[in-house]
Design a protein around this motif. Structure first.
Motif, PDB file in Angstrom:
ATOM      1  N   ARG A 309       0.817  -1.227   0.000  1.00 25.10           N
ATOM      2  CA  ARG A 309       0.000   0.000   0.000  1.00 25.10           C
ATOM      3  C   ARG A 309       0.847   1.271   0.000  1.00 25.10           C
ATOM      4  O   ARG A 309       0.314   2.354  -0.234  1.00 25.10           O
ATOM      5  CB  ARG A 309      -0.898   0.021   1.238  1.00 25.10           C
ATOM      6  N   LEU A 310       2.134   1.151   0.309  1.00 25.17           N
ATOM      7  CA  LEU A 310       2.963   2.353   0.428  1.00 25.17           C
ATOM      8  C   LEU A 310       3.264   2.930  -0.955  1.00 25.17           C
ATOM      9  O   LEU A 310       3.813   2.250  -1.814  1.00 25.17           O
ATOM     10  CB  LEU A 310       4.276   2.004   1.152  1.00 25.17           C
ATOM     11  N   LYS A 311       2.901   4.193  -1.148  1.00 22.39           N
ATOM     12  CA  LYS A 311       3.146   4.827  -2.455  1.00 22.39           C
ATOM     13  C   LYS A 311       4.450   5.620  -2.448  1.00 22.39           C
ATOM     14  O   LYS A 311       5.068   5.812  -3.490  1.00 22.39           O
ATOM     15  CB  LYS A 311       1.983   5.750  -2.817  1.00 22.39           C
ATOM     16  N   THR A 312       4.862   6.108  -1.294  1.00 20.82           N
ATOM     17  CA  THR A 312       6.069   6.925  -1.189  1.00 20.82           C
ATOM     18  C   THR A 312       7.306   6.072  -1.486  1.00 20.82           C
ATOM     19  O   THR A 312       7.328   4.879  -1.183  1.00 20.82           O
ATOM     20  CB  THR A 312       6.174   7.479   0.251  1.00 20.82           C
ATOM     21  N   ASP A 313       8.322   6.697  -2.041  1.00 16.02           N
ATOM     22  CA  ASP A 313       9.594   6.010  -2.309  1.00 16.02           C
ATOM     23  C   ASP A 313      10.260   5.655  -0.970  1.00 16.02           C
ATOM     24  O   ASP A 313      10.647   6.543  -0.201  1.00 16.02           O
ATOM     25  CB  ASP A 313      10.493   6.956  -3.125  1.00 16.02           C
ATOM     26  N   LEU A 335       3.957  10.061   4.652  1.00 10.55           N
ATOM     27  CA  LEU A 335       3.816   8.877   3.800  1.00 10.55           C
ATOM     28  C   LEU A 335       2.493   8.908   3.046  1.00 10.55           C
ATOM     29  O   LEU A 335       1.467   9.328   3.590  1.00 10.55           O
ATOM     30  CB  LEU A 335       3.894   7.610   4.657  1.00 10.55           C
ATOM     31  N   GLN A 336       2.519   8.451   1.809  1.00 12.02           N
ATOM     32  CA  GLN A 336       1.291   8.356   1.003  1.00 12.02           C
ATOM     33  C   GLN A 336       0.908   6.882   0.882  1.00 12.02           C
ATOM     34  O   GLN A 336       1.763   6.037   0.587  1.00 12.02           O
ATOM     35  CB  GLN A 336       1.537   8.913  -0.413  1.00 12.02           C
ATOM     36  N   TRP A 337      -0.364   6.607   1.103  1.00  7.84           N
ATOM     37  CA  TRP A 337      -0.840   5.217   1.076  1.00  7.84           C
ATOM     38  C   TRP A 337      -1.901   5.016   0.008  1.00  7.84           C
ATOM     39  O   TRP A 337      -2.745   5.884  -0.198  1.00  7.84           O
ATOM     40  CB  TRP A 337      -1.447   4.842   2.442  1.00  7.84           C
ATOM     41  N   ASP A 338      -1.859   3.865  -0.621  1.00  8.22           N
ATOM     42  CA  ASP A 338      -2.950   3.450  -1.503  1.00  8.22           C
ATOM     43  C   ASP A 338      -4.194   3.294  -0.632  1.00  8.22           C
ATOM     44  O   ASP A 338      -4.134   2.686   0.433  1.00  8.22           O
ATOM     45  CB  ASP A 338      -2.579   2.103  -2.158  1.00  8.22           C
ATOM     46  N   ARG A 339      -5.314   3.837  -1.084  1.00 11.45           N
ATOM     47  CA  ARG A 339      -6.518   3.795  -0.244  1.00 11.45           C
ATOM     48  C   ARG A 339      -7.135   2.402  -0.212  1.00 11.45           C
ATOM     49  O   ARG A 339      -7.995   2.109   0.619  1.00 11.45           O
ATOM     50  CB  ARG A 339      -7.552   4.800  -0.766  1.00 11.45           C
ATOM     51  N   ARG A 340      -6.719   1.553  -1.128  1.00 10.10           N
ATOM     52  CA  ARG A 340      -7.307   0.210  -1.165  1.00 10.10           C
ATOM     53  C   ARG A 340      -6.835  -0.649   0.011  1.00 10.10           C
ATOM     54  O   ARG A 340      -5.914  -0.291   0.732  1.00 10.10           O
ATOM     55  CB  ARG A 340      -6.930  -0.470  -2.492  1.00 10.10           C
ATOM     56  N   THR A 341      -7.495  -1.781   0.177  1.00 11.85           N
ATOM     57  CA  THR A 341      -7.097  -2.751   1.197  1.00 11.85           C
ATOM     58  C   THR A 341      -6.080  -3.706   0.591  1.00 11.85           C
ATOM     59  O   THR A 341      -6.259  -4.173  -0.534  1.00 11.85           O
ATOM     60  CB  THR A 341      -8.327  -3.572   1.650  1.00 11.85           C
ATOM     61  N   ALA A 342      -5.020  -3.981   1.339  1.00 12.37           N
ATOM     62  CA  ALA A 342      -4.081  -5.021   0.913  1.00 12.37           C
ATOM     63  C   ALA A 342      -4.248  -6.208   1.847  1.00 12.37           C
ATOM     64  O   ALA A 342      -4.435  -6.035   3.059  1.00 12.37           O
ATOM     65  CB  ALA A 342      -2.649  -4.504   0.955  1.00 12.37           C
ATOM     66  N   LEU A 343      -4.194  -7.404   1.281  1.00  8.45           N
ATOM     67  CA  LEU A 343      -4.408  -8.604   2.095  1.00  8.45           C
ATOM     68  C   LEU A 343      -3.437  -9.694   1.637  1.00  8.45           C
ATOM     69  O   LEU A 343      -3.286  -9.928   0.431  1.00  8.45           O
ATOM     70  CB  LEU A 343      -5.869  -9.045   1.942  1.00  8.45           C
ATOM     71  N   GLY A 344      -2.772 -10.298   2.606  1.00  7.31           N
ATOM     72  CA  GLY A 344      -1.784 -11.332   2.284  1.00  7.31           C
ATOM     73  C   GLY A 344      -2.154 -12.660   2.927  1.00  7.31           C
ATOM     74  O   GLY A 344      -2.460 -12.704   4.120  1.00  7.31           O
ATOM     75  N   VAL A 345      -2.136 -13.715   2.132  1.00  9.97           N
ATOM     76  CA  VAL A 345      -2.439 -15.057   2.636  1.00  9.97           C
ATOM     77  C   VAL A 345      -1.160 -15.892   2.559  1.00  9.97           C
ATOM     78  O   VAL A 345      -0.552 -16.008   1.494  1.00  9.97           O
ATOM     79  CB  VAL A 345      -3.539 -15.735   1.784  1.00  9.97           C
ATOM     80  N   VAL A 346      -0.759 -16.447   3.700  1.00  9.76           N
ATOM     81  CA  VAL A 346       0.459 -17.259   3.735  1.00  9.76           C
ATOM     82  C   VAL A 346       0.136 -18.684   3.308  1.00  9.76           C
ATOM     83  O   VAL A 346      -0.826 -19.290   3.805  1.00  9.76           O
ATOM     84  CB  VAL A 346       1.060 -17.255   5.169  1.00  9.76           C
ATOM     85  N   LEU A 347       0.927 -19.211   2.385  1.00  9.54           N
ATOM     86  CA  LEU A 347       0.850 -20.624   2.035  1.00  9.54           C
ATOM     87  C   LEU A 347       2.002 -21.311   2.755  1.00  9.54           C
ATOM     88  O   LEU A 347       3.165 -20.952   2.545  1.00  9.54           O
ATOM     89  CB  LEU A 347       0.973 -20.819   0.519  1.00  9.54           C
ATOM     90  N   ALA A 348       1.667 -22.258   3.623  1.00 10.69           N
ATOM     91  CA  ALA A 348       2.695 -22.886   4.458  1.00 10.69           C
ATOM     92  C   ALA A 348       2.925 -24.326   4.021  1.00 10.69           C
ATOM     93  O   ALA A 348       2.098 -24.934   3.335  1.00 10.69           O
ATOM     94  CB  ALA A 348       2.268 -22.835   5.919  1.00 10.69           C
ATOM     95  N   ALA A 349       4.070 -24.851   4.441  1.00  7.60           N
ATOM     96  CA  ALA A 349       4.436 -26.222   4.076  1.00  7.60           C
ATOM     97  C   ALA A 349       3.741 -27.217   4.992  1.00  7.60           C
ATOM     98  O   ALA A 349       3.366 -26.886   6.124  1.00  7.60           O
ATOM     99  CB  ALA A 349       5.946 -26.391   4.194  1.00  7.60           C
ATOM    100  N   GLN A 350       3.620 -28.426   4.508  1.00  7.70           N
ATOM    101  CA  GLN A 350       3.072 -29.496   5.354  1.00  7.70           C
ATOM    102  C   GLN A 350       3.925 -29.620   6.609  1.00  7.70           C
ATOM    103  O   GLN A 350       5.145 -29.554   6.554  1.00  7.70           O
ATOM    104  CB  GLN A 350       3.100 -30.815   4.582  1.00  7.70           C
TER     105      GLN A 350
END
Ligand code: AMP
Ligand code: GLY
Length: 435
Positions: A309-313, A335-350
């Motif tokens: 979401r971070l837009k600033t360098d 700091l400038q932020w993207d107004r959208r939502t960011a979402l991260g899903v972790v894929l883990a090992a067995q």
């Protein structure tokens, strides 16, 4: 300029990805890196706590700026060593990193400076710990002192669980024993026993330059392995930003009551804090935050959605933060932020978190898109084949107009990626999307 990122997880891939977008940057090296970042096999077996070797490498490769991802090199004094060699580095010194590396240090610090946290006592004597638990009753929380990679905390819902935790943590070969030396050289294993706090957690991460504070976007992690926050604690199974639980009022309170007194307190104690500072908050029903813990780094996986979401360098910000002198110039940064939502899903090992299986071939990795990036963590890439090499393997991170759409997009991408034993939560963001 060339930049070095120390670490090899998803957070470091996200940092490198963001830094590489700056037009001021030539090469971004990541040590040891992973299958998503690797550009240099010399780093494959590098020890991130070998701080002298890292500094020597940075000197000879004319690294203009170094960013430290994980806690272990910070606790090993990587920032002290780099500064001694005249190298520009963003992170806390070994003494300041005690806010994370020693629970006893951080709890004593919070008490001294009036920073809201759970009431607690510290013990090195098992009998005294047992009788304290009897006096307080359950639920109660038992924490090993020292870095224990998230495995040193037992939230005991019964007295029996609490007693068992003390036996484990104050016994021989207890986790955290080797690392709990602190700077005073004391070798005794210690536990912190604290009041159980009810509420909703959030990750509150800021940047500090020794004096000034710049808050990053808010975020929330999902620590348990399974849906509905069931199963064992992990390093984090997914995160999103912003976190609606951190209302403007909660944000203001967290800054006023926790973050600013911490940074002022460190300065007053003669250990000025620079680097990312992460307060794990428990926010009660009235919107009052208390500090569960401090981390002296960005969260992983919180960094992935935050940086997306971070837009600033980020290079400009880090240069301001590490400006030579008594402190940096973060006071002049917005700091400038993207107004959208960011979402991260972790894929883990067995087998994660106990015994993650390694070596499974990963297929179906999509190309990066403006609104979807797959950050690597426990992966290797050799001869064009990417394989699993650690517990948390990938973090599928997307941007969308709201949490529901972000979930939809992230799970679409996650479904298309294959490796044997792939496991992930299917409810990341549930607290923000339940209404
Ligand atoms: P920590 O490593 O101290 O953040 O603890 C790991 C996890 O244990 C936290 O994310 C919380 O979910 C839980 N926890 C830690 N301390 C407490 C507490 N005092 N009350 C309730 N839950 C806690
Ligand atoms: N995701 C939690 C942490 O980085 O400690």
């Amino acid at each position: 300029m060339n930049i070095l990122v120390i670490g090899g997880g998803g957070r470091e891939h996200a940092l490198a990805w963001k830094l590489a977008q700056s037009d001021k940057v030539g090469k971004v090296y990541v040590a040891p890196g992973n299958g998503g970042t690797a550009i240099d096999s010399r780093f494959a077996n590098i020890d991130v706590t070998g701080v002298q070797a890292l500094a020597a490498w940075a000197l000879s490769n004319r690294i203009a700026l170094t960013v430290v991802g994980p806690e272990a090199p910070l606790a090993a004094g990587v920032v002290d060593e780099f500064r001694k060699q005249g190298l520009r580095v963003f992170g806390p010194t070994r003494a300041a990193a005690q806010l994370e590396s020693s629970k006893a240090f951080s709890k004593d610090f919070m008490k001294r400076h009036g920073i809201p946290t759970a009431r607690y006592e510290t013990f090195d004597d098992a009998a005294a710990a047992h009788s304290y638990i009897e006096g307080k009753g359950a639920p109660i929380v038992v924490k090993a002192d020292g870095l224990a990679a998230g495995k040193g905390v037992v939230v005991a819902m019964t007295l029996a669980e609490a007693h068992q935790a003390v036996d484990l943590m104050l016994g021989e070969n207890a986790p955290g024993v080797q690392q709990s030396e602190g700077l005073d050289g004391a070798q005794l294993p210690r536990v912190v026993i604290e009041e159980f706090l009810a509420g909703e957690e959030a990750s509150f991460i800021v940047m500090c330059d020794g004096k000034n504070v710049l808050a990053l976007a808010t975020s929330q992690d999902h620590k348990r392995l399974l849906n509905d926050d069931q199963g064992p604690n992990t390093g984090g199974m997914g995160a999103y930003s912003p976190a609606p639980v951190v209302t403007p009022d909660v944000h203001a309170r967290a800054m006023r009551e926790i973050i600013l007194p911490t940074v002022r307190g460190m300065e007053k104690d003669g250990i000025p804090y620079s680097g990312f500072l992460y307060a794990g908050l428990m926010i009660d029903a009235l919107g009052h935050p208390k500090t569960l813990e401090f981390n002296c780094r960005m969260g992983d996986p919180e960094a992935q959605p935050i940086l997306m979401r971070l837009k600033t360098d980020l290079v400009d910000v880090l240069l301001d933060a590490t400006e030579p002198g008594p402190h940096g110039r973060l006071d002049g940064v917005e700091l400038q932020w993207d107004r959208r939502t960011a979402l991260g899903v972790v894929l883990a090992a067995q087998g994660y978190p106990l015994q993650p299986r390694k070596g499974d071939v990963i297929s179906g990795l999509p190309k990066d898109a403006e609104d979807a990036v797959v950050f690597h963590a426990g992966t290797t890439c050799r001869d064009g084949v990417t394989r699993t090499s650690g517990g948390r393997v990938l973090c599928v991170t997307v941007l969308a107009d709201n949490v529901k759409q972000a979930q939809q997009r992230a799970y679409e991408v996650a479904l298309g990626i294959h490796f044997d034993g792939k496991q992930y939560r299917t409810d990341i963001g549930h607290r923000a999307s339940r209404n």
